[in-house]
Scaffold this motif. Structure first.
Motif, PDB file in Angstrom:
ATOM      1  N   ALA B  20       0.839  -1.198   0.000  1.00  0.00           N
ATOM      2  CA  ALA B  20       0.000   0.000   0.000  1.00  0.00           C
ATOM      3  C   ALA B  20       0.872   1.245   0.000  1.00  0.00           C
ATOM      4  N   PHE B  21       0.661   2.092  -0.996  1.00  0.00           N
ATOM      5  CA  PHE B  21       1.361   3.380  -1.077  1.00  0.00           C
ATOM      6  C   PHE B  21       0.347   4.460  -0.728  1.00  0.00           C
ATOM      7  N   GLN B  22       0.634   5.218   0.335  1.00  0.00           N
ATOM      8  CA  GLN B  22      -0.308   6.237   0.783  1.00  0.00           C
ATOM      9  C   GLN B  22       0.353   7.588   0.714  1.00  0.00           C
ATOM     10  N   ASN B  23      -0.116   8.422  -0.202  1.00  0.00           N
ATOM     11  CA  ASN B  23       0.375   9.801  -0.292  1.00  0.00           C
ATOM     12  C   ASN B  23       1.902   9.847  -0.397  1.00  0.00           C
ATOM     13  N   VAL B  24       2.487   8.904  -1.137  1.00  0.00           N
ATOM     14  CA  VAL B  24       3.949   8.796  -1.190  1.00  0.00           C
ATOM     15  C   VAL B  24       4.534   9.805  -2.182  1.00  0.00           C
ATOM     16  N   SER B  25       5.502  10.594  -1.718  1.00  0.00           N
ATOM     17  CA  SER B  25       6.218  11.486  -2.632  1.00  0.00           C
ATOM     18  C   SER B  25       7.705  11.442  -2.326  1.00  0.00           C
ATOM     19  N   LYS B  26       8.485  11.901  -3.284  1.00  0.00           N
ATOM     20  CA  LYS B  26       9.933  11.950  -3.055  1.00  0.00           C
ATOM     21  C   LYS B  26      10.510  13.197  -3.708  1.00  0.00           C
ATOM     22  N   ILE B  27      11.186  14.000  -2.890  1.00  0.00           N
ATOM     23  CA  ILE B  27      11.883  15.187  -3.391  1.00  0.00           C
ATOM     24  C   ILE B  27      13.353  15.024  -3.031  1.00  0.00           C
ATOM     25  N   LYS B  78       3.574   7.045   3.376  1.00  0.00           N
ATOM     26  CA  LYS B  78       4.230   5.805   3.776  1.00  0.00           C
ATOM     27  C   LYS B  78       3.881   4.653   2.854  1.00  0.00           C
ATOM     28  N   ILE B  79       4.783   3.682   2.840  1.00  0.00           N
ATOM     29  CA  ILE B  79       4.586   2.474   2.043  1.00  0.00           C
ATOM     30  C   ILE B  79       4.488   1.313   3.026  1.00  0.00           C
ATOM     31  N   MET B  80       3.456   0.488   2.864  1.00  0.00           N
ATOM     32  CA  MET B  80       3.265  -0.614   3.794  1.00  0.00           C
ATOM     33  C   MET B  80       3.232  -1.944   3.072  1.00  0.00           C
ATOM     34  N   ILE B  81       3.829  -2.938   3.715  1.00  0.00           N
ATOM     35  CA  ILE B  81       3.702  -4.306   3.219  1.00  0.00           C
ATOM     36  C   ILE B  81       2.949  -5.086   4.291  1.00  0.00           C
ATOM     37  N   ASP B  82       1.818  -5.666   3.928  1.00  0.00           N
ATOM     38  CA  ASP B  82       0.928  -6.345   4.881  1.00  0.00           C
ATOM     39  C   ASP B  82       0.631  -5.450   6.081  1.00  0.00           C
ATOM     40  N   GLY B  83       0.449  -4.166   5.822  1.00  0.00           N
ATOM     41  CA  GLY B  83       0.068  -3.228   6.876  1.00  0.00           C
ATOM     42  C   GLY B  83       1.214  -2.724   7.727  1.00  0.00           C
ATOM     43  N   VAL B  84       2.452  -3.210   7.467  1.00  0.00           N
ATOM     44  CA  VAL B  84       3.612  -2.766   8.253  1.00  0.00           C
ATOM     45  C   VAL B  84       4.422  -1.778   7.419  1.00  0.00           C
ATOM     46  N   GLU B  85       4.728  -0.639   8.012  1.00  0.00           N
ATOM     47  CA  GLU B  85       5.438   0.390   7.261  1.00  0.00           C
ATOM     48  C   GLU B  85       6.868  -0.043   6.937  1.00  0.00           C
ATOM     49  N   ILE B  86       7.295   0.234   5.718  1.00  0.00           N
ATOM     50  CA  ILE B  86       8.645  -0.131   5.270  1.00  0.00           C
ATOM     51  C   ILE B  86       9.620   0.967   5.677  1.00  0.00           C
ATOM     52  N   SER B  87      10.705   0.577   6.347  1.00  0.00           N
ATOM     53  CA  SER B  87      11.698   1.582   6.734  1.00  0.00           C
ATOM     54  C   SER B  87      13.100   1.229   6.252  1.00  0.00           C
ATOM     55  N   LYS B  88      13.310  -0.047   5.930  1.00  0.00           N
ATOM     56  CA  LYS B  88      14.638  -0.443   5.444  1.00  0.00           C
ATOM     57  C   LYS B  88      14.509  -1.682   4.565  1.00  0.00           C
ATOM     58  N   PRO B  89      15.609  -2.065   3.865  1.00  0.00           N
ATOM     59  CA  PRO B  89      15.523  -3.260   3.020  1.00  0.00           C
ATOM     60  C   PRO B  89      15.204  -4.495   3.852  1.00  0.00           C
ATOM     61  N   GLY B  90      14.505  -5.431   3.267  1.00  0.00           N
ATOM     62  CA  GLY B  90      14.170  -6.650   3.984  1.00  0.00           C
ATOM     63  C   GLY B  90      14.021  -7.831   3.046  1.00  0.00           C
ATOM     64  N   ALA B  91      14.222  -9.028   3.610  1.00  0.00           N
ATOM     65  CA  ALA B  91      14.230 -10.237   2.784  1.00  0.00           C
ATOM     66  C   ALA B  91      12.845 -10.590   2.247  1.00  0.00           C
ATOM     67  N   GLU B  92      11.779  -9.975   2.812  1.00  0.00           N
ATOM     68  CA  GLU B  92      10.435 -10.286   2.309  1.00  0.00           C
ATOM     69  C   GLU B  92      10.147  -9.530   1.018  1.00  0.00           C
ATOM     70  N   ARG B  93      11.078  -8.628   0.647  1.00  0.00           N
ATOM     71  CA  ARG B  93      10.958  -7.925  -0.637  1.00  0.00           C
ATOM     72  C   ARG B  93      12.197  -8.229  -1.478  1.00  0.00           C
ATOM     73  N   GLY B  94      12.081  -9.203  -2.363  1.00  0.00           N
ATOM     74  CA  GLY B  94      13.211  -9.586  -3.203  1.00  0.00           C
ATOM     75  C   GLY B  94      13.364  -8.609  -4.360  1.00  0.00           C
ATOM     76  N   VAL B  95      14.601  -8.222  -4.638  1.00  0.00           N
ATOM     77  CA  VAL B  95      14.837  -7.248  -5.705  1.00  0.00           C
ATOM     78  C   VAL B  95      15.664  -7.888  -6.820  1.00  0.00           C
ATOM     79  N   VAL B  96      15.239  -7.693  -8.064  1.00  0.00           N
ATOM     80  CA  VAL B  96      16.046  -8.110  -9.213  1.00  0.00           C
ATOM     81  C   VAL B  96      16.449  -6.838  -9.956  1.00  0.00           C
ATOM     82  N   PHE B  97      17.755  -6.669 -10.146  1.00  0.00           N
ATOM     83  CA  PHE B  97      18.269  -5.434 -10.742  1.00  0.00           C
ATOM     84  C   PHE B  97      18.479  -5.594 -12.246  1.00  0.00           C
TER      85      PHE B  97
END
Lengths: 280, 274
Positions: B20-27, B78-97
């Motif tokens: 869930a992305f709620q009102n997410v912005s980046k400057i 804020k960005i949430m995964i399963d209702g928990v706010e994301i604050s740092k990298p984690g193994a539950e979010r796999g990234v392919v570059f």
């Protein structure tokens, strides 16, 4: 899909086949260079039915150099055997060098990892870097005495900044993407350091070490300029005072062999340990 | 047409959303030098969705992925995964570059076993898990090779296997095939689609290719640049299709044209503003 695999395998095989032949060609060229130089030396010093173009006082013939080497091996030089001269020089050289690696590499890694450590150590190291270290020799002699310590320190003085700074820069240039990849695979700070930052920094660290070898050999000569009566560089300097060019050349060749041998040693280590370097 | 607009920020509740992305912005930066990479946006991603974010360079799609991965923090919202706010990298979010993210001092097997090792599995268990995923992506025989000994396509397979071995909740993929040649890319796109169907993973896929997005996605978010914002969002039926030649059907081409014109008109807007 199978096509993709077999194609890439074919590419691999071709690579492996090509390499040794290319290397052999290069080897011939290298050998030709050295043969040419040796021939020039032989001709110039009058090996043959002609008079020497250059007098032995300035450039002794290869035969005389080899003869001198065996004489030195048998009789030593100024009361010490050739082995002792080489040994004491190697001791001064390697103590300084090992100290620089053992302290300089970890310090450089820390400077690369941590901004505070960098703020503390980088400015003084960078400030010392351009100072000609030979100019500090008289100071080192006053501070650390005329024993081996002052000699070890004058060798370490230029080597330490190079090794520390190159380790720091190696850490700073580790790909962000690789660190992020490790983090998103669940790696802790320590795991990121031990398994990503450290191995990824190794090529840069090796470059720093190999760069330092020739500088350290140069500094060996400076270190044995005064306040000693042993060492291979001292032997060269002393022989030069007597115009014993043949002994000077033997000493210089021994120093060159030491420098070259160490460079090759680290080159081999580098190829074995960081075989993946530059192949991203 | 097999695509239709949907309200990507409100089509399900935060409780229902996997991401869930709620009102997410980046400057980036501050003051006069600041650059707005992403204007405030809302986006809900359900479990099992294959969401493609498509747009030109500078539209904020990679920023969005970096924020989701936890490499960077949003300026607002804020960005949430399963209702928990994301604050740092984690193994539950796999990234392919995109490329160059493999650890080239490790063998293929060590690369793929890195995740399970880092998350506390024993060396032998990690090896087994790695071999299993390598088998799945068809690289079992290359386990002992180093990444630089593989072709670009195989390297990307290793990257996917590495992310999959951790069994992440969400896969974040940043144009993973952008640097590959057309043939290899098509083969791998087909494989990704099968993989998604088999595993039911939630996938967030970044691409600049409309065709790629249509081929893969169940949901497509079209973004436009300067400032980065969501331009439109579609539900798509093509991603669930089994037809490998779907991209040459009239429906597909019509959908592609529709999105293409949308992106083009947003470029026109930009020119007028300038």
């Amino acid at each position: 899909m199978t096509d993709v695999y077999s194609q890439s395998e074919a590419v691999l095989d071709k690579h492996d086949e090509k390499r040794p032949r290319k290397r052999l060609n290069d080897l011939w060229l290298t050998l030709a260079t050295f043969s040419g130089l040796l021939a020039a030396w032989l001709i110039a010093t009058g090996t043959g039915p002609w008079d020497p173009i250059i007098q032995p006082l300035f450039l002794p013939s290869p035969a005389l150099v080899i003869q001198t080497f065996f004489q030195l091996l048998e009789n030593g030089f100024q009361g010490k055997s050739l082995g002792q001269h080489v040994g004491i020089s190697l001791y001064r050289f390697s103590t300084a060098f090992i100290f620089c690696i053992l302290i300089g590499v970890p310090l450089g890694l820390l400077m690369g990892m941590n901004r505070r450590v960098r703020a503390i150590f980088e400015p003084p190291i960078q400030a010392i870097r351009p100072v000609p270290k030979i100019a500090l020799l008289p100071l080192f002699l006053i501070w650390f005495g005329i024993g081996d310590l002052s000699k070890i320190i004058v060798i370490a003085a230029p080597v330490f900044p190079i090794i520390a700074i190159s380790a720091m820069q190696a850490v700073q240039s580790v790909s962000r993407m690789k660190i992020q990849a490790a983090q998103s695979l669940g790696a802790s700070r320590w795991t990121v350091f031990a398994r990503i930052v450290l191995p990824a920094s190794l090529p840069g660290i090796f470059t720093g070490i190999r760069l330092s070898i020739s500088i350290a050999v140069t500094m060996l000569v400076a270190a044995e300029l005064t306040a000693t009566s042993e060492g291979i560089a001292w032997m060269a300097l002393t022989a030069a005072e007597f115009l014993a060019t043949n002994i000077v050349i033997v000493a210089v060749v021994i120093m060159a062999v030491i420098g070259f041998g160490l460079d090759r040693l680290f080159w081999l280590l580098e190829r074995r340990i960081v075989h993946w370097s530059g192949k991203d | 047409m097999l695509i239709e607009p949907y309200a990507c920020g409100t089509h399900c509740s935060i409780e229902e959303a996997k991401l869930a992305f709620q009102n997410v912005s980046k400057i980036y930066g501050a003051g006069a030098d600041s650059v707005t990479a992403l204007t405030p946006m809302d986006l809900m991603v359900r479990k099992g969705d294959f969401l493609c974010i498509v747009g030109p360079s500078g539209c904020g799609k990679t920023t969005l992925l970096n924020l989701t991965a936890g490499f960077d923090q949003p300026t607002s919202g804020k960005i949430m995964i399963d209702g928990v706010e994301i604050s740092k990298p984690g193994a539950e979010r796999g990234v392919v570059f995109q490329q160059g993210a493999l650890f080239n001092w490790m063998t293929v097997l060590e690369n793929v076993a890195f995740g399970p090792r880092a998350t506390g599995h024993s060396a032998s268990v990690a090896r087994e898990m790695a071999m299993e995923t390598l088998q799945m992506v068809g690289l079992k025989d290359f386990a002992k090779k180093y990444p630089y000994q593989l072709s670009g396509g195989m390297q990307q397979r290793v990257g996917i296997a590495r992310a999959l071995t951790n069994d992440p909740e969400v896969l974040l993929m940043d144009e993973p095939f952008a640097a590959l040649d057309q043939q290899t890319r098509e083969v791998l796109l087909e494989e990704i689609r099968l993989l998604w169907k088999r595993t039911g993973k939630t996938i967030l896929w970044i691409t600049h290719s409309i065709e790629e997005a249509l081929f893969l996605a169940t949901h497509i978010v079209v973004m436009s640049p300067r400032p980065g914002r969501i331009r439109a969002a579609f539900q798509s039926g093509f991603g669930r299709s089994d037809d490998p030649l779907i991209s040459v059907t009239p429906e597909f081409v019509a959908a592609k044209r529709h999105i293409f014109e949308l992106l083009k008109s947003s470029q026109k807007d930009e020119v007028q503003i300038q």
